[in-house]
Write a protein that holds these residues in place. Structure first.
Motif, PDB file in Angstrom:
ATOM      1  N   LYS A 249       0.832  -1.201   0.000  1.00  0.00           N
ATOM      2  CA  LYS A 249       0.000   0.000   0.000  1.00  0.00           C
ATOM      3  C   LYS A 249       0.868   1.254   0.000  1.00  0.00           C
ATOM      4  O   LYS A 249       0.569   2.242  -0.673  1.00  0.00           O
ATOM      5  CB  LYS A 249      -0.924  -0.029   1.219  1.00  0.00           C
ATOM      6  N   PHE A 250       1.959   1.231   0.744  1.00  0.00           N
ATOM      7  CA  PHE A 250       2.873   2.370   0.805  1.00  0.00           C
ATOM      8  C   PHE A 250       3.459   2.665  -0.581  1.00  0.00           C
ATOM      9  O   PHE A 250       3.464   3.807  -1.038  1.00  0.00           O
ATOM     10  CB  PHE A 250       3.990   2.087   1.814  1.00  0.00           C
ATOM     11  N   VAL A 251       3.906   1.631  -1.275  1.00  0.00           N
ATOM     12  CA  VAL A 251       4.482   1.800  -2.612  1.00  0.00           C
ATOM     13  C   VAL A 251       3.414   2.258  -3.606  1.00  0.00           C
ATOM     14  O   VAL A 251       3.655   3.164  -4.425  1.00  0.00           O
ATOM     15  CB  VAL A 251       5.164   0.497  -3.088  1.00  0.00           C
ATOM     16  N   LEU A 252       2.227   1.660  -3.547  1.00  0.00           N
ATOM     17  CA  LEU A 252       1.144   2.076  -4.444  1.00  0.00           C
ATOM     18  C   LEU A 252       0.761   3.541  -4.205  1.00  0.00           C
ATOM     19  O   LEU A 252       0.489   4.276  -5.147  1.00  0.00           O
ATOM     20  CB  LEU A 252      -0.076   1.175  -4.266  1.00  0.00           C
ATOM     21  N   GLY A 253       0.746   3.949  -2.940  1.00  0.00           N
ATOM     22  CA  GLY A 253       0.444   5.342  -2.621  1.00  0.00           C
ATOM     23  C   GLY A 253       1.474   6.298  -3.204  1.00  0.00           C
ATOM     24  O   GLY A 253       1.130   7.353  -3.746  1.00  0.00           O
ATOM     25  N   LEU A 254       2.747   5.937  -3.094  1.00  0.00           N
ATOM     26  CA  LEU A 254       3.800   6.782  -3.673  1.00  0.00           C
ATOM     27  C   LEU A 254       3.673   6.854  -5.198  1.00  0.00           C
ATOM     28  O   LEU A 254       3.870   7.912  -5.798  1.00  0.00           O
ATOM     29  CB  LEU A 254       5.181   6.264  -3.276  1.00  0.00           C
TER      30      LEU A 254
END
Length: 124
Positions: free
Chosen positions: A71-76
């Motif tokens: 989720k962190f990578v997708l958000g970035l």
């Protein structure tokens, strides 16, 4: 820092406002002063999204490390494509593919975010 990590309200508020400001900025005529101002406001919200998301990530990642990391990578990536749509639009370049990638990554981020243990359970 409990207001950032107790609930997801701050994080959700920042990304909802950012999406609204992004759509407003993207719909404005290129090169106008209003577009530059909304773009700078949007960049401030990028920082707020990253700070609130990182705080949630570091406090709650023990619940499901892989899902929180994804989720962190997708958000970035979503933030990156928001910025690319606006910058390429200001330069007069084609933004169609960037819009598609933005929507795909936004939907993927929302889907994974809502599946997280701390997220809302819309898919139950």
């Amino acid at each position: 820092m409990g207001f950032l990590t107790d609930t997801t309200h701050m994080h959700i508020f920042t990304w909802v406002v950012a999406i609204v400001v992004f759509l407003v900025s993207a719909s404005m005529a290129k090169g106008t002063k209003g577009k530059k101002i909304t773009h700078m406001i949007l960049r401030l919200f990028y920082i707020l999204i990253i700070i609130s998301g990182a705080a949630l990530f570091f406090v709650h990642m023990s619940l499901d490390s892989m899902l929180y990391g994804i989720k962190f990578v997708l958000g970035l990536l979503t933030i990156g494509f928001m910025e690319m749509v606006l910058v390429r639009g200001n330069k007069g370049k084609n933004t169609g593919f960037m819009w598609i990638l933005f929507v795909v990554f936004l939907l993927a981020t929302l889907f994974v975010g809502f599946k997280l243990p701390l997220g809302f359970n819309f898919f139950a």
